[in-house]
Enzyme design. Structure first.
Site, short mmCIF file in Angstrom:
data_model
loop_
_atom_site.label_atom_id
_atom_site.label_comp_id
_atom_site.label_asym_id
_atom_site.label_seq_id
_atom_site.Cartn_x
_atom_site.Cartn_y
_atom_site.Cartn_z
N LYS A 41 0.84 -1.19 0.00
CA LYS A 41 0.00 0.00 0.00
C LYS A 41 0.88 1.25 0.00
CE LYS A 41 -3.55 2.30 2.72
NZ LYS A 41 -4.49 2.23 3.83
N GLU B 118 10.82 -4.38 4.18
CA GLU B 118 10.95 -5.79 3.80
C GLU B 118 10.58 -5.97 2.33
OE1 GLU B 118 9.33 -4.63 6.45
OE2 GLU B 118 9.47 -6.00 8.17
N GLY C 88 -4.68 -2.09 5.12
CA GLY C 88 -3.83 -3.20 4.68
C GLY C 88 -4.44 -4.57 4.96
N ARG C 89 -4.93 -4.77 6.19
CA ARG C 89 -5.44 -6.11 6.56
C ARG C 89 -6.84 -6.35 6.02
NH1 ARG C 89 -4.31 -2.77 10.57
NH2 ARG C 89 -5.92 -1.96 11.96
N GLU D 180 -3.99 -6.77 15.13
CA GLU D 180 -3.56 -5.45 14.67
C GLU D 180 -4.73 -4.46 14.74
OE1 GLU D 180 -0.19 -4.51 11.56
OE2 GLU D 180 -2.06 -4.57 10.48
N HIS E 85 -2.84 -33.44 17.71
CA HIS E 85 -1.66 -34.24 18.06
C HIS E 85 -0.51 -33.37 18.51
CE1 HIS E 85 -3.62 -37.86 16.52
NE2 HIS E 85 -4.17 -37.02 15.66
N LYS F 200 9.74 -0.14 13.82
CA LYS F 200 10.24 0.25 12.50
C LYS F 200 11.30 1.34 12.65
CE LYS F 200 5.99 -0.64 9.88
NZ LYS F 200 4.91 -0.08 9.10
#
Ligand code: F6P
Length: 524
Positions: free
Chosen positions: A186, A192, A244-245, A330, A361, A489
């Protein structure tokens, strides 16, 4: 805010959930249905009084919900509208932001995405690599995996981590001559993503492949995409009112559209739009997102259970818990109200999970016999996609239903003794039996649906999005900002030159200096 509910909880905490089923209608009464989907919350302590008190909390939801759908700037700390719902408004009904209808642009971008997805089907591109992180990765990565039976396009890969291992391992299986990169960001500034995108470009150059036509950008930062060298016709923009999410429904969903094709992608959007309509129209007590939110508040805020497990009995939904983690944590992991005051109640729960049956398990031991109670949210499709393996699906269903039953019923000491009486006696019987007691009375909900189609996945994601929204409204927080990610950040930016040895770390605390010293020592 939760006083009434806390006093109701104090009155019922010792009661057995299974006893509530003496009311023959309980399962039906404590479930909501929406067009083939069933959300069953009857295996919880919620009764009619508790539900009424929970619904009392939700009185402000309709006004806030309508404001969201209408494009008001409900993300007040960032001064933005919240309109991911516009991305799935396929009817094109006008939605205005600052007096301008956003729908023509949304639908135009959707049709440009469709052209590209079709074009790729007839091209020599065999592999598509989506480079993005957080909301620019988790949504499409989760959905591409979930909808594997619908894949008919190039193979999609996802690179998110700045750890060079992610890009390296992905590129190992890609042919530079036949690979397309999608840079999904965005902001087009996320360190990253930009680092991975530049290294992907270097990889093409190193293999003698021209960059032209090999990069697509999905971003709100058109200037940033242009600066990277991506031509305008390969840039798919979206507005700042898409968080974003919440962005899988628009350009960020391009890799999903490439994987499953435009028609299936439209079905995915339609499913979400159907849930939007349900959320807008259904009375609160029959409103699936509202009830899902209220059950969550009951378990976390009222009963104080610190975490919530999301347990899809669907191997292809393996990334769903991670996706819901970002969506919930978030959005609602905050301590300050919209007005800037401290939030009195605890806010977002820790969300975690794994697909069943694998989790059984691994960590279900704690869920059944540990001290902390973990409310479990089971998810299950009545039908699988493998007709030849329907006996597998029958086992999957049996396992899912068995777990919610076991959590509720438990096993008493007497029952444990009776099971062991032919093997042990005396003190040894007591000792062995004590390990086989299950306290039970542990709450769970089950969301069940006919089959995981693109439309159904769209509905499920929209259901959870609205659930997070309802929780946020009731808690008085802003679910649409994420200031909590900023400090890390900033410190990363400052630490970079220290890691590289360009700047002295003298001002840092002793621990950080020690850790840096270790890295420098090991690298020497
Ligand atoms: O740092 C958190 C965050 O801003 C998320 O909210 C977002 O989904 C992710 O980073 C990626 O951001 P972008 O799409 O701008 O690269």
């Amino acid at each position: 805010m939760f006083e009434t509910l806390k006093s109701l909880a104090a009155q019922v905490n010792d009661r057995r959930i299974e006893d509530l089923f003496s009311d023959a209608d309980r399962a039906e009464q404590f479930s909501t249905r929406f067009d083939g989907m069933l959300f069953d919350y009857s295996k919880t302590q919620i009764d009619a009084d508790i539900r009424a008190a929970l619904l009392d909390l939700a009185k402000e939801v309709p006004e806030r919900r309508d404001a969201m759908f209408a494009g008001s700037a409900i993300n007040e700390t960032e001064g933005r509208a919240v309109l991911h719902t516009a991305l799935r408004n396929l009817s094109g009904t006008p939605i205005e932001v600052d007096g301008k209808d956003v729908m023509p642009e949304v639908l135009h971008t959707l049709s440009r995405m469709e052209e590209l997805a079709q074009e790729l089907r007839g091209s020599d591109i065999t592999d598509v690599v989506n480079i993005g992180i957080g909301g620019s990765d988790l949504g499409p990565a989760m959905a591409v995996r979930a909808l594997a039976p619908y894949h008919d396009g190039p193979k999609c890969h996802f690179v998110s981590n700045v750890d060079g291992a992610d890009l390296t391992d992905t590129l190992k299986v890609c042919d530079p001559k036949h690979t397309l990169f999608i840079v999904a960001s965005k902001t087009f500034t996320t360190i990253e993503t930009m680092t991975n995108a530049r290294s992907a470009r270097d990889w093409l150059v190193a293999h003698g492949v021209a960059q032209a036509g090999r990069f697509v950008a999905l971003s709100s930062n058109l200037a940033g995409a242009a600066e990277f060298g991506i031509p305008e016709d390969r840039v798919f923009g979206f507005e700042d009112w898409v968080g974003g999410r919440y962005s899988v429904w628009g350009p960020i969903g391009l890799s999903l559209m490439i994987a499953i094709g435009p028609e299936n992608f439209r079905a995915f959007l339609s499913g979400a739009a159907e849930m939007d309509a349900h959320f807008q129209q259904a009375p609160l007590a029959q409103n699936m997102p509202v009830m899902l939110a209220l059950v969550g508040l009951w378990h976390h805020q009222v009963q104080g259970h610190p975490t919530r497990a999301v347990l899809p009995y669907d191997n292809r939904m393996a990334r769903l818990p991670a996706y819901f983690q970002q969506l919930e944590m978030e959005s609602n992991g905050k301590s300050v109200t919209m007005e800037g005051a401290d939030v009195v109640e605890t806010v977002g729960p820790v969300v975690w999970g794994e697909p069943g049956t694998n989790g059984q398990h691994a960590f279900y031991q704690l869920i059944h016999q540990g001290r902390d109670i973990v409310p479990c949210e089971f998810m299950l499709a009545a039908q699988g996609h493998e007709p030849d393996l329907s006996h597998h699906h029958a086992l999957l269903v049996a396992n899912c239903l068995a777990q919610s039953e076991a959590l509720m019923r438990g096993r008493t000491l007497e029952e444990a003794r009776a099971k062991l009486a032919d093997k042990f006696d005396g003190d040894e019987l007591e000792r062995q039996a004590s390990h086989r007691v299950f306290p039970g009375n542990r709450p769970s909900t089950t969301l069940i649906y006919p089959k995981l189609t693109p439309e159904m996945l769209g509905r499920i994601i929209a259901l959870y999005e609205h659930r997070v929204f309802v929780e946020g409204v009731i808690l008085g927080i802003n679910s649409f900002d994420q200031w909590g990610v900023e400090l890390g950040k900033e410190l990363t930016t400052a630490l970079g030159p220290m890691v590289n040895g360009e700047v002295d770390a003298a001002g840092k605390d002793g621990s950080t200096r020690q850790l840096l010293g270790f890295v420098h020592g090991a690298q020497a």
